[in-house]
Motif scaffolding. Structure first.
Motif: not given
Length: 228
Positions: A144-145, A148, A151-152, A196
């Motif tokens: 999950k991390s 993220e 995405v960033d 993140s």
């Protein structure tokens, strides 16, 4: 005859060596594999921390170029270009580290499942399964991390490259002025990415600790009988 004997001897030694390697792999305990994987995750977390430093360095060189447009600007632009390339390399290394961690964790958990299936005592088996499930949660947290971070990272890097393209084409006062708004966006996106990355590094360390053979302090305190 001598040539045949030498050939046979080499073949025998080769097979013996191969069997020795296989025997060594077969006798390695799963906790040892977990400890090795955990150490790798800790090292990867340190590299992620360096990635956050790379972001600061890149943004610093960009702000220096845009906010202090005096003298020869070419060295400043070259420094920025080099930092953007370094960020791309950092991200590729991060992708490799996450992929390697996933593969090793999958092997570790698969081997753990096989070991748990051989346990006869229901209490021990249940406790082992709970521990295994806890480690699986740590693996899921890493996934999950990392999602993220992806995405960033993409909009951050896209913006840096757009600024790079603009300045490499027009390194004038007007060209620099035209990217100032994008520089502000890059700073905002960079801070978000650093956050993140920090979460990912923390999850790497958490998983590394879960795979290692060290017992957390709070568990040791609970397991140690109180002194009278």
């Amino acid at each position: 005859m001598k040539k045949t004997n030498i050939t046979n001897l080499i073949a025998t030694l080769t097979v013996t060596a191969a069997l020795a390697v296989l025997a060594g792999c077969a006798t390695k305990h799963n906790y040892q594999q977990g400890a090795e994987t955990g150490a790798g995750l800790m090292a990867a977390a340190d590299k992620i921390d360096l990635g956050a430093t790379n972001i600061d360095t890149t943004l610093g060189s960009l702000n220096d170029l845009v906010n202090n447009p005096s003298g020869d600007l070419e060295p400043k632009l070259k420094a920025y270009n080099a930092n953007v390339t370094g960020l791309q390399t950092m991200y590729q290394n991060l992708q490799d580290s996450v992929s390697d961690a996933r593969n090793k964790a999958t092997i570790y958990l698969t081997n753990w499942d096989a070991k748990i299936s051989t346990i006869m005592n229901p209490d021990i088996k249940n406790a082992a399964q709970q521990r295994r499930d806890a480690v699986q949660k740590e693996v899921n947290d890493v996934k999950k991390s990392y999602a993220e971070v992806r995405v960033d990272f993409d909009p951050f890097m896209a913006n840096l490259k757009d600024i790079q393209t603009a300045l490499n084409s027009d390194l004038t006062a007007g060209g620099i002025s035209s990217v100032k708004g994008a520089v502000g966006t890059a700073t905002t996106n960079g801070n978000k990415l650093k956050s993140s990355l920090g979460d990912l590094a923390g999850d790497f360390r958490q998983l590394g600790s879960a795979l290692g053979s060290n017992v957390p302090t709070n568990q040791m305190m609970q397991a140690t009988p109180a002194t009278q």
